[in-house]
Design an enzyme around this catalytic site. Structure first.
Site, PDB file in Angstrom:
ATOM      1  CB  SER A   1      -1.529  -0.342   1.405  1.00 21.00           C
ATOM      2  OG  SER A   1      -1.579  -0.974   0.797  1.00 21.00           O
TER       3      SER A   1
ATOM      4  CD  GLU B   1      -0.770  19.554  -8.051  1.00 23.09           C
ATOM      5  OE1 GLU B   1      -0.179  19.901  -9.434  1.00 23.09           O
ATOM      6  OE2 GLU B   1      -0.027  18.619  -7.321  1.00 23.09           O
ATOM      7  CB  SER B   2      -5.178  15.869  -3.791  1.00 23.24           C
ATOM      8  OG  SER B   2      -5.545  15.314  -2.658  1.00 23.24           O
TER       9      SER B   2
ATOM     10  CG  HIS C   1      -4.886   0.506  -0.572  1.00 24.57           C
ATOM     11  ND1 HIS C   1      -4.265   0.400  -0.130  1.00 24.57           N
ATOM     12  CD2 HIS C   1      -5.449   0.910  -1.773  1.00 24.57           C
ATOM     13  CE1 HIS C   1      -4.621   1.447   0.959  1.00 24.57           C
ATOM     14  NE2 HIS C   1      -5.595   2.344  -0.678  1.00 24.57           N
TER      15      HIS C   1
ATOM     16  CB  CYS D   1      -8.012  20.835  -5.325  1.00 23.09           C
ATOM     17  SG  CYS D   1      -6.011  20.899  -5.219  1.00 23.09           S
TER      18      CYS D   1
END
Length: 272
Positions: free
Chosen positions: A69, A76-77, A82, A97
């Site tokens: 993971s 931007e985020s 996974h 974003c």
């Protein structure tokens, strides 16, 4: 494989979203790559950069006996994965974003890196729909023109032929050198107006101040800036309107920087 939708006309554009969230299923991948946290980190960091994102940091964890993971934090985020090597499968989240990150490029780079023979965009959501009462409590999935949302205030402003833009900006836990000193506000507001491409048109007007608070109003060449500073609460509440476009987040970040606040709330509104 990837999903696509038709473009919406300006009349069908229905709001402003804070971000895009795409989930992608990658099948028939190289199991050796999916089991290697270091290799996956390289692939996802590279994909983020090539897609136009600004990488801040990355963390990938390798489970025992296998599985990985990981998340790449971008300005931007984030990108996240996974991986199940035993099924040659990886579940990927792309969250950004704004509209400066190219999801198609990111998907192609990830698919090539993990050797995926097939991938499917399982969902495309718009997160944080900003309405007249703040963030609305819905997560629309992109399915046809009605679900298209603007990802910047400027895009929505231009598409709707707006006349102006207003923003309520509240700054909390202020601690800067000037936030509670009304005599310094005329120069502070002049700097703000300059940032916005405007200028004051007369002297700032103050209500009679008290030890607990003061209020002011400053007419601008093409709008108005007003505020109330609550000294006891170390908070400032501002209302800004310009008949023209300005970036509401840039205005808020200028204000929090000047007042030494810890966080802010922003409530923009397109004015038709």
């Amino acid at each position: 494989m990837k999903s696509s939708g038709s473009m919406a006309s300006p009349a069908e554009e229905v709001g402003t979203a804070l971000g895009r969230h795409m989930t992608v299923e990658f099948y028939e991948c190289n199991s050796a790559v999916l089991a290697d946290a270091g290799r996956l980190r390289e692939i996802f960091v590279d994909a983020a950069k090539r897609s136009g994102a600004t990488v801040i940091d990355a963390y990938f964890h390798e489970f025992k006996p296998q599985g990985v993971s990981g998340v790449v934090v971008i300005s931007e985020s984030h990108f996240a994965v996974h991986a199940w090597p035993e099924h040659d499968y990886a579940a990927v989240d792309l969250f950004t974003c704004g509209d400066g990150v190219n999801f198609d490029v990111a998907i192609r780079e990830i698919a090539a890196g993990i050797g995926s023979a097939q991938w499917i965009v399982s969902s495309m959501m718009h997160r944080g729909i900003v309405g007249t009462n703040g963030v609305e409590r819905l997560v629309p999935v992109t399915e046809g023109p009605a679900a298209r949302y603007h990802l910047s205030w400027k895009s929505r402003f231009n598409a709707t032929g707006a006349r102006g833009l207003s923003a309520a900006i509240d700054i909390y836990e202020c601690s800067g050198a000037l936030w509670d000193q009304p005599e310094r506000y005329p120069e502070f507001v002049r700097r703000l107006a300059g940032q916005l491409g405007s200028e004051p048109v007369c002297e700032m007007r103050f209500d009679p101040p008290s030890p607990k608070c003061f209020s002011f109003e400053q007419p601008l060449r093409d709008g108005r800036f007003a505020g109330r500073v609550d000294i006891a609460r170390r908070a400032a509440y501002f209302d800004l309107i310009l008949f023209g476009y300005f970036e509401p987040r840039e205005a808020a970040e200028f204000l929090i920087g000047e007042l030494g606040g810890r966080y802010y709330r922003l409530m923009p509104q397109i004015r038709q």
